[in-house]
Design a protein around this motif. Structure first.
Motif, mmCIF file in Angstrom:
data_model
loop_
_atom_site.group_PDB
_atom_site.id
_atom_site.type_symbol
_atom_site.label_atom_id
_atom_site.label_comp_id
_atom_site.label_asym_id
_atom_site.label_seq_id
_atom_site.Cartn_x
_atom_site.Cartn_y
_atom_site.Cartn_z
ATOM 1 N N PRO A 1 -66.472 8.413 33.568
ATOM 2 C CA PRO A 1 -65.638 7.325 32.458
ATOM 3 C C PRO A 1 -65.869 7.797 31.101
ATOM 4 C CG PRO A 1 -66.854 6.267 34.422
ATOM 5 C CD PRO A 1 -67.439 7.865 34.473
ATOM 6 N N THR A 2 -64.767 7.331 30.384
ATOM 7 C CA THR A 2 -64.914 7.722 29.061
ATOM 8 C C THR A 2 -65.593 6.707 28.444
ATOM 9 O OG1 THR A 2 -62.314 8.525 29.211
ATOM 10 C CG2 THR A 2 -63.427 7.870 27.046
ATOM 11 N N PRO A 3 -66.736 6.932 27.680
ATOM 12 C CA PRO A 3 -67.633 5.897 27.178
ATOM 13 C C PRO A 3 -66.536 4.839 26.125
ATOM 14 C CG PRO A 3 -68.539 8.080 26.658
ATOM 15 C CD PRO A 3 -67.183 8.170 27.377
ATOM 16 N N GLY A 4 -66.675 3.583 26.387
ATOM 17 C CA GLY A 4 -66.205 2.804 25.470
ATOM 18 C C GLY A 4 -64.866 2.171 25.924
ATOM 19 N N SER A 5 -64.165 2.999 26.993
ATOM 20 C CA SER A 5 -63.095 2.347 27.405
ATOM 21 C C SER A 5 -62.757 1.343 28.168
ATOM 22 C CB SER A 5 -62.628 3.573 28.371
ATOM 23 O OG SER A 5 -61.392 3.160 29.169
ATOM 24 N N ARG B 1 -61.709 -3.257 44.782
ATOM 25 C CA ARG B 1 -61.503 -1.938 44.835
ATOM 26 C C ARG B 1 -59.967 -1.718 45.510
ATOM 27 N NH1 ARG B 1 -66.707 1.117 46.821
ATOM 28 N NH2 ARG B 1 -68.096 0.471 45.237
ATOM 29 N N ALA B 2 -59.828 -2.484 46.618
ATOM 30 C CA ALA B 2 -58.459 -2.467 47.454
ATOM 31 C C ALA B 2 -57.250 -2.890 46.439
ATOM 32 C CB ALA B 2 -58.402 -3.289 48.563
ATOM 33 N N SER B 3 -57.505 -3.824 45.627
ATOM 34 C CA SER B 3 -56.228 -4.355 44.723
ATOM 35 C C SER B 3 -55.933 -3.198 43.781
ATOM 36 C CB SER B 3 -56.691 -5.822 44.177
ATOM 37 O OG SER B 3 -55.822 -5.844 43.046
ATOM 38 N N LEU B 4 -57.016 -2.579 42.997
ATOM 39 C CA LEU B 4 -57.018 -1.820 42.095
ATOM 40 C C LEU B 4 -56.207 -0.389 42.733
ATOM 41 C CD1 LEU B 4 -57.277 -0.821 38.941
ATOM 42 C CD2 LEU B 4 -59.582 -0.025 39.723
ATOM 43 N N LEU B 5 -57.018 0.017 43.930
ATOM 44 C CA LEU B 5 -56.200 1.125 44.466
ATOM 45 C C LEU B 5 -54.717 0.883 44.990
ATOM 46 C CD1 LEU B 5 -56.975 4.128 45.284
ATOM 47 C CD2 LEU B 5 -57.467 3.159 47.653
ATOM 48 N N HIS B 6 -54.422 -0.183 45.136
ATOM 49 C CA HIS B 6 -53.105 -0.475 45.526
ATOM 50 C C HIS B 6 -52.107 -0.473 44.091
ATOM 51 C CE1 HIS B 6 -49.534 -2.530 47.097
ATOM 52 N NE2 HIS B 6 -49.530 -3.135 46.065
ATOM 53 N N HIS B 7 -52.567 -0.876 43.159
ATOM 54 C CA HIS B 7 -51.960 -0.852 41.798
ATOM 55 C C HIS B 7 -51.983 0.681 41.487
ATOM 56 C CE1 HIS B 7 -50.480 -1.766 38.098
ATOM 57 N NE2 HIS B 7 -51.328 -0.967 37.660
ATOM 58 N N GLU B 8 -52.924 1.404 41.759
ATOM 59 C CA GLU B 8 -52.922 2.865 41.522
ATOM 60 C C GLU B 8 -51.697 3.596 42.031
ATOM 61 O OE1 GLU B 8 -54.563 4.970 39.232
ATOM 62 O OE2 GLU B 8 -55.452 3.306 38.350
ATOM 63 N N TRP C 1 -67.327 2.309 38.948
ATOM 64 C CA TRP C 1 -67.678 1.741 40.112
ATOM 65 C C TRP C 1 -68.459 0.397 39.884
ATOM 66 C CZ3 TRP C 1 -65.154 3.326 44.075
ATOM 67 C CH2 TRP C 1 -64.822 4.646 44.269
ATOM 68 N N ASP C 2 -69.202 0.179 38.741
ATOM 69 C CA ASP C 2 -69.886 -1.100 38.407
ATOM 70 C C ASP C 2 -69.054 -2.090 38.187
ATOM 71 O OD1 ASP C 2 -69.075 0.629 36.173
ATOM 72 O OD2 ASP C 2 -70.468 -0.856 34.931
ATOM 73 N N LYS C 3 -67.747 -1.707 37.850
ATOM 74 C CA LYS C 3 -66.761 -2.804 37.770
ATOM 75 C C LYS C 3 -65.951 -3.388 38.979
ATOM 76 C CE LYS C 3 -67.326 -2.819 32.941
ATOM 77 N NZ LYS C 3 -67.841 -3.883 32.541
ATOM 78 N N ILE C 4 -65.869 -2.341 39.931
ATOM 79 C CA ILE C 4 -65.223 -2.711 41.090
ATOM 80 C C ILE C 4 -66.258 -2.721 42.312
ATOM 81 C CG2 ILE C 4 -63.066 -1.927 40.038
ATOM 82 C CD1 ILE C 4 -63.225 0.693 41.934
ATOM 83 N N GLN C 5 -67.250 -3.502 42.471
ATOM 84 C CA GLN C 5 -68.178 -3.276 43.465
ATOM 85 C C GLN C 5 -67.634 -4.188 44.587
ATOM 86 O OE1 GLN C 5 -71.992 -4.543 41.963
ATOM 87 N NE2 GLN C 5 -72.134 -2.205 41.032
ATOM 88 N N ALA D 1 -60.292 2.286 35.706
ATOM 89 C CA ALA D 1 -60.094 3.607 36.030
ATOM 90 C C ALA D 1 -59.128 4.221 35.277
ATOM 91 C CB ALA D 1 -59.572 3.401 37.430
ATOM 92 N N LEU D 2 -59.170 5.318 35.238
ATOM 93 C CA LEU D 2 -58.107 6.481 34.429
ATOM 94 C C LEU D 2 -57.722 7.576 35.486
ATOM 95 C CD1 LEU D 2 -57.959 7.571 31.078
ATOM 96 C CD2 LEU D 2 -57.992 9.262 32.786
ATOM 97 N N THR D 3 -56.550 7.702 35.732
ATOM 98 C CA THR D 3 -56.227 8.695 36.627
ATOM 99 C C THR D 3 -55.174 9.404 35.637
ATOM 100 O OG1 THR D 3 -55.897 7.306 38.449
ATOM 101 C CG2 THR D 3 -54.701 9.142 38.582
ATOM 102 N N ALA D 4 -55.607 10.896 35.657
ATOM 103 C CA ALA D 4 -54.896 11.646 35.044
ATOM 104 C C ALA D 4 -53.954 12.638 35.811
ATOM 105 C CB ALA D 4 -55.896 12.882 34.073
ATOM 106 N N MET D 5 -52.715 13.057 35.222
ATOM 107 C CA MET D 5 -51.643 13.671 36.277
ATOM 108 C C MET D 5 -50.633 14.464 35.197
ATOM 109 S SD MET D 5 -47.912 13.248 37.147
ATOM 110 C CE MET D 5 -47.828 12.019 35.907
ATOM 111 N N THR D 6 -50.398 15.721 35.920
ATOM 112 C CA THR D 6 -49.497 16.436 35.087
ATOM 113 C C THR D 6 -48.014 16.643 36.009
ATOM 114 O OG1 THR D 6 -50.437 18.274 36.220
ATOM 115 C CG2 THR D 6 -51.219 17.987 33.731
ATOM 116 N N TRP D 7 -47.030 16.497 35.036
ATOM 117 C CA TRP D 7 -45.738 16.913 35.658
ATOM 118 C C TRP D 7 -45.481 18.293 35.226
ATOM 119 C CZ3 TRP D 7 -40.336 15.958 33.357
ATOM 120 C CH2 TRP D 7 -39.571 16.427 34.013
#
Length: 181
Positions: free
Chosen positions: A38-42, A93-100, A84-88, A46-52
């Motif tokens: 995780p990026t400190p201070g973010s 977890r399921a809701s965030l993954l669904h949004h992702e 992980w500490d924020k989505i125990q 979660a952050l997901t990086a993707m390239t097209w």
């Protein structure tokens, strides 16, 4: 033959993760796609990086430009992370993954649309490189805006009513995109 490569990065909570085929979007899971720190201070969970990437080979035949397009989206697993500490809680977890997954599905729509539009366009022999780049940038901008609207309107997945509305919109767009292929 000419080749052009463009990279498209999206970083935000929770944004996109995928490496996909043209038949369906990748189905996310935390263990496979989130290997980074995780990026400190973010403020994000979660952050997901993707390239097209797109590239093409071109030939001119009878004063017509013909392109062979390569179009792909990839996950940068090393730069994608989750707190992980924020989505125990399992439901969080399921809701965030669904949004992702919604972000992944939007990128799948981008991939399908870019493939359809870039391959089926008539380009001028004199200016095709600029025309292809302009069209690709336009597609990228449109879907980048869609991603931002998705996050804003769903409040990063925490507004369940708006998340359900967006789920319907995304599903409809995915059906349209695959029907046009």
């Amino acid at each position: 033959m000419k080749k052009l490569l463009i990279a498209f990065f999206i970083f935000a909570f929770p944004i996109i993760a995928l490496c996909q085929s043209f038949t369906q979007p990748v189905q996310l899971n935390w263990e496979t796609y989130y290997k980074g720190k995780p990026t400190p201070g973010s403020p994000f969970y979660a952050l997901t990086a993707m390239t097209w990437h797109y590239s093409y080979e071109s030939t001119v035949y009878r004063n017509k430009v013909v392109i062979k397009l390569k179009n792909e989206v990839n996950i940068d697993k090393g730069r994608s992370w989750v707190r992980w500490d924020k989505i125990q809680n399992e439901s969080i977890r399921a809701s965030l993954l669904h949004h992702e997954q919604g972000h992944v599905n939007i990128q799948f729509i981008l991939l399908m649309e870019a493939d359809r539009v870039l391959k089926n366009r008539t380009y001028s022999v004199q200016n095709y490189k600029a025309e292809i780049a302009e069209m690709a940038n336009s597609i990228s901008d449109f879907y980048d805006t869609m991603q931002k609207n998705y996050d804003e309107e769903t409040e990063h997945g925490s507004n369940h009513k708006m998340q359900a509305r967006w789920d319907d919109i995304i599903q409809e767009k995915m059906e349209e995109a695959t029907a046009n292929q």
